[in-house]
Design a protein around this motif. Structure first.
Motif, mmCIF file in Angstrom:
data_model
loop_
_atom_site.group_PDB
_atom_site.id
_atom_site.type_symbol
_atom_site.label_atom_id
_atom_site.label_comp_id
_atom_site.label_asym_id
_atom_site.label_seq_id
_atom_site.Cartn_x
_atom_site.Cartn_y
_atom_site.Cartn_z
ATOM 1 N N ALA A 337 6.218 -1.808 -4.739
ATOM 2 C CA ALA A 337 6.690 -0.411 -4.745
ATOM 3 C C ALA A 337 5.522 0.574 -4.762
ATOM 4 O O ALA A 337 5.454 1.475 -3.899
ATOM 5 C CB ALA A 337 7.625 -0.179 -5.934
ATOM 6 N N PRO A 338 4.560 0.476 -5.710
ATOM 7 C CA PRO A 338 3.418 1.394 -5.641
ATOM 8 C C PRO A 338 2.567 1.197 -4.394
ATOM 9 O O PRO A 338 1.934 2.147 -3.927
ATOM 10 C CB PRO A 338 2.621 1.085 -6.922
ATOM 11 N N ALA A 339 2.554 -0.028 -3.834
ATOM 12 C CA ALA A 339 1.790 -0.250 -2.600
ATOM 13 C C ALA A 339 2.373 0.561 -1.446
ATOM 14 O O ALA A 339 1.645 1.236 -0.699
ATOM 15 C CB ALA A 339 1.774 -1.746 -2.249
ATOM 16 N N TYR A 340 3.692 0.510 -1.292
ATOM 17 C CA TYR A 340 4.341 1.304 -0.239
ATOM 18 C C TYR A 340 4.126 2.797 -0.491
ATOM 19 O O TYR A 340 3.865 3.574 0.442
ATOM 20 C CB TYR A 340 5.834 0.988 -0.168
ATOM 21 N N MET A 341 4.258 3.196 -1.750
ATOM 22 C CA MET A 341 4.034 4.608 -2.082
ATOM 23 C C MET A 341 2.603 5.019 -1.778
ATOM 24 O O MET A 341 2.352 6.139 -1.313
ATOM 25 C CB MET A 341 4.375 4.864 -3.547
ATOM 26 N N MET A 342 1.646 4.119 -2.033
ATOM 27 C CA MET A 342 0.236 4.446 -1.793
ATOM 28 C C MET A 342 -0.025 4.697 -0.319
ATOM 29 O O MET A 342 -0.764 5.621 0.043
ATOM 30 C CB MET A 342 -0.641 3.296 -2.305
ATOM 31 N N VAL A 343 0.593 3.901 0.542
ATOM 32 C CA VAL A 343 0.436 4.120 1.986
ATOM 33 C C VAL A 343 1.023 5.469 2.376
ATOM 34 O O VAL A 343 0.402 6.252 3.116
ATOM 35 C CB VAL A 343 1.100 2.979 2.786
#
Length: 417
Positions: A337-343
């Motif tokens: 979830a934070p990975a997708y948000m980071m992108v």
């Protein structure tokens, strides 16, 4: 395919060739981009005129920033852009090597590719700011912490003396690390070396200048807390406007209540960080996955640095990226979830700066929607870190040692009965 060392090397080279081609016009003409014109001026003041920032005069950055800034100038002013690119590429390569343990750690390949994606998405700031150097240092520090705590802490402390933000990660490490004493002593030793060097050069009175010089700043255009006033300015609200602060080359916002809100940001930041540290300490007594706790705590503390900050520059997204990148290495399932948000945050940040920055300054509503979406995602990511941390606090005890002690205590009570 993604776990193939050769493919990763080719990907790394390809993306850095793209970076080099993008920078080539500036390199060939001896020009510099982004914040590098200012860095080059500071380097030349020291190398040519022997006036060193942070030693002879007060400076907005911690004294450690002087090293890369001056190092890039050793080849002369015309090669400054090339030297900065080579420094960034070298540190990126080291970060990839550490993430994958020089190609031996299969689980590190996903995070290495993610690092390359984020580096590409945030390249306008990553290639032209000090954060492009501190981000790989923090990645290496977090990855090496378990097996080489002295090296890891030295890297994190050095990064903190270049830009302040890694201090949030250092705090999380001190709270969660099993080798807390080693971490503290290493940090003190590195700091003592820095302070001793500055003292020997006669600049001790300026060593905290980066703190005092930041305290008088107003609310910056892109900071999450400033967003309501940016909307008011764009909609023509009386006495609310965006203006250029020429002294520090940034856009700031003034309007009803902005002075009060700006004065409250630092106290709120420290209160939030204190609350996060308290939650980490409680979770530490209840949860066996110290690595996950350290990373979630780091993300929460760095998030507090950004959310409760009256200054908000695009390079601040590179404060979050190293923690998320190492989180992906730890567990893709837990950190997707934070990975997708980071992108998404990275894409929106690059659209805001440099693509739509001037329309944003002029109050363009489409650009303002992009800024609002980006700042909203920052708040969501901060919320994710707090919720995850809270779940660790309220989760059943999972530490084997604590479970054993509770079982022993239960058996003792049964025998006594």
């Amino acid at each position: 395919m993604a776990g193939n060392p050769r493919t990763l090397v080719i990907g790394f080279i390809a993306i850095h060739v793209v970076f080099l081609l993008a920078l080539l016009p500036a390199i060939l003409t001896g020009n510099v981009l982004g914040d590098l014109p200012l860095y080059r001026t500071w380097a030349q003041q020291g190398l040519v005129h022997h006036v060193w920032m942070g030693i002879n005069v007060e400076w907005v950055y911690p004294i450690g920033a002087l090293f890369p800034i001056v190092f890039a100038g050793l080849g002369g002013p015309l090669l400054y852009q090339l030297m900065w690119f080579l420094m960034t590429a070298a540190l990126n390569a080291l970060a990839v090597m550490v993430l994958t343990d020089a190609g031996r750690k299969i689980s590190g390949y996903r995070s290495a590719w993610f690092f390359l994606v984020i580096s590409f998405v945030l390249s306008p700031v990553g290639l032209l700011r000090l954060e492009g150097l501190t981000a790989p240092l923090v990645i290496m520090g977090l990855v090496l912490l378990a097996r080489r705590p002295i090296v890891a802490t030295a890297l994190l402390t050095i990064a903190t003396w270049v830009k302040v933000w890694p201090a949030a990660v250092v705090v999380a490490v001190v709270v969660a690390s099993r080798r807390r004493i080693t971490v503290i002593l290493t940090g003190i030793a590195v700091t003592a070396g820095v302070v001793g060097t500055v003292f020997a050069l006669g600049g001790l009175k300026y060593i905290t200048g980066f703190v005092t010089m930041q305290s008088d700043r107003a609310m910056q255009l892109e900071a999450p807390i400033t967003t309501p006033w940016v909307w008011l300015a764009a909609l023509g609200h009386p006495n609310t406007f965006i203006y250029q602060n020429y002294a520090i080359a940034t856009r700031e916002v003034s309007g009803p209540g902005t002075t009060l809100v700006a004065s409250l940001m630092n106290p709120l930041m420290f209160i939030a960080m204190g609350a996060i540290v308290t939650l980490m300490l409680v979770a530490l007594r209840r949860h066996h996955d110290v690595s996950q706790l350290l990373l979630v705590g780091s993300l929460a503390l760095v998030g507090a640095f950004i959310i409760f900050n009256k200054v908000g520059s695009p390079q601040y997204m590179l404060w979050l990226a190293p923690v998320v990148i190492v989180g992906v290495s730890h567990s893709w399932h837990a950190w997707r979830a934070p990975a997708y948000m980071m992108v998404a945050i990275g894409v929106l940040t690059t659209l805001i700066f440099p693509v739509f920055y001037m329309p944003l300054v002029n109050g363009d509503l489409s650009a303002l929607v992009l800024l609002t979406a980006r700042n909203g995602l920052l708040i969501v990511m901060f919320g994710w870190s707090l919720v995850t941390l809270w779940r660790m606090v309220v989760a059943p005890v999972t530490s084997p040692a604590l479970l054993s002690r509770r079982l022993a205590a239960s058996n003792s009570r049964s025998v006594a009965a």
